[in-house]
Design a protein around this motif. Sequence first.
Motif, short mmCIF file in Angstrom:
data_model
loop_
_atom_site.label_atom_id
_atom_site.label_comp_id
_atom_site.label_asym_id
_atom_site.label_seq_id
_atom_site.Cartn_x
_atom_site.Cartn_y
_atom_site.Cartn_z
N ASP A 238 -17.88 -6.22 11.87
CA ASP A 238 -18.86 -6.52 12.93
C ASP A 238 -18.25 -7.40 14.01
N SER B 258 -19.04 -11.35 13.80
CA SER B 258 -20.29 -11.98 14.23
C SER B 258 -20.96 -12.77 13.12
N GLY C 114 -20.87 -16.98 12.30
CA GLY C 114 -22.18 -17.59 12.51
C GLY C 114 -22.61 -18.51 11.40
#
Length: 323
Positions: free
Chosen positions: A271, A274, A278
């Motif tokens: 991804d 991401s 995070g």
Amino acid sequence: MNELYREIYTKLPERERQALLASLAERHPGLELKAFARFERFDRGTDTAIYSLDGSEFVFVPGDTVTLGWNSFADGFDEATQQDIDETLGEFDIEDGEAWIGSLMSPVRTVTVPPMLAERKLREIGWTKASPGDSAVVERWKAAIDNFESTSTNRLTIDKRLRLERSAEGVTVLSTYAPVSYEELLQSLQSQGFSLPTEDEWEYLCGGGSRTLWRFGDSFDYDMHLKHFQAPERKGAPHDLELPNEFGIHIAYDPYKYEVVDDACFLKGGDGGSMICGGTGMAIGYLPTATYYRPSYMGESAETDYKADIGGDYTFYRRIVRL
């Protein structure tokens, strides 16, 4: 040929199987048999062959009818994974973790995947190494090169136009970038006699039809991850996920790396970092490497922009030849 499908292929005597694998090289121009090999990973294995084609390594992957997609656990989380998941999802007020995870996965379906030759390692998109003798390129980026060489940084990308890397010998390697659209990539591969895998084919190449969340199980393997980063003897060694899988393919090993497929979802295997960037914890951070994970957070506008320039530092592809 039915012999190219796993149900029959795996039952062939070794001599017949190797004769079949050798015959593939005779039938496909440019394909050269390098070695017969057996790959084993996470309690699954395949007897196959490694070939050379267009300067890259390919392996034979037998076809099969398999169930793909995910909507429930085969075994469920162990205590450590459950605690990790609960703590992370609790921060986002997500109560039903299984339903939330299921919403990020491809739907369950039964498909027949054809036999194929699959490229073992990922390829970059849009990057071209500059020749050391290309004085025009070197002069154009002289200031950036001088600045890079004055630091201890091993890799630097500048505005998706230039990438500087330090080789093992300490030499600065330049790569320049030219945009490539999704359609251009597909058309270029087709003109060369290759294809990108579909989502079905990619999931089969990744997990071989395994029904667990990750190909190593429903629970995250913290020991596998921590020993790579904390054990002194592992310094410089590949992460276990980076090792070849049951088909001899390096796939879904880095949550930062997208892999382009020829399908509506068009990206698999990561991804862009991401989730893990995070602060989501290990299990959720590595969820994009789950076999059936399907990136779904892009809006229509973002998807259009991404397809207009599909390359960069986080997007890769592998070629296949269907048999």
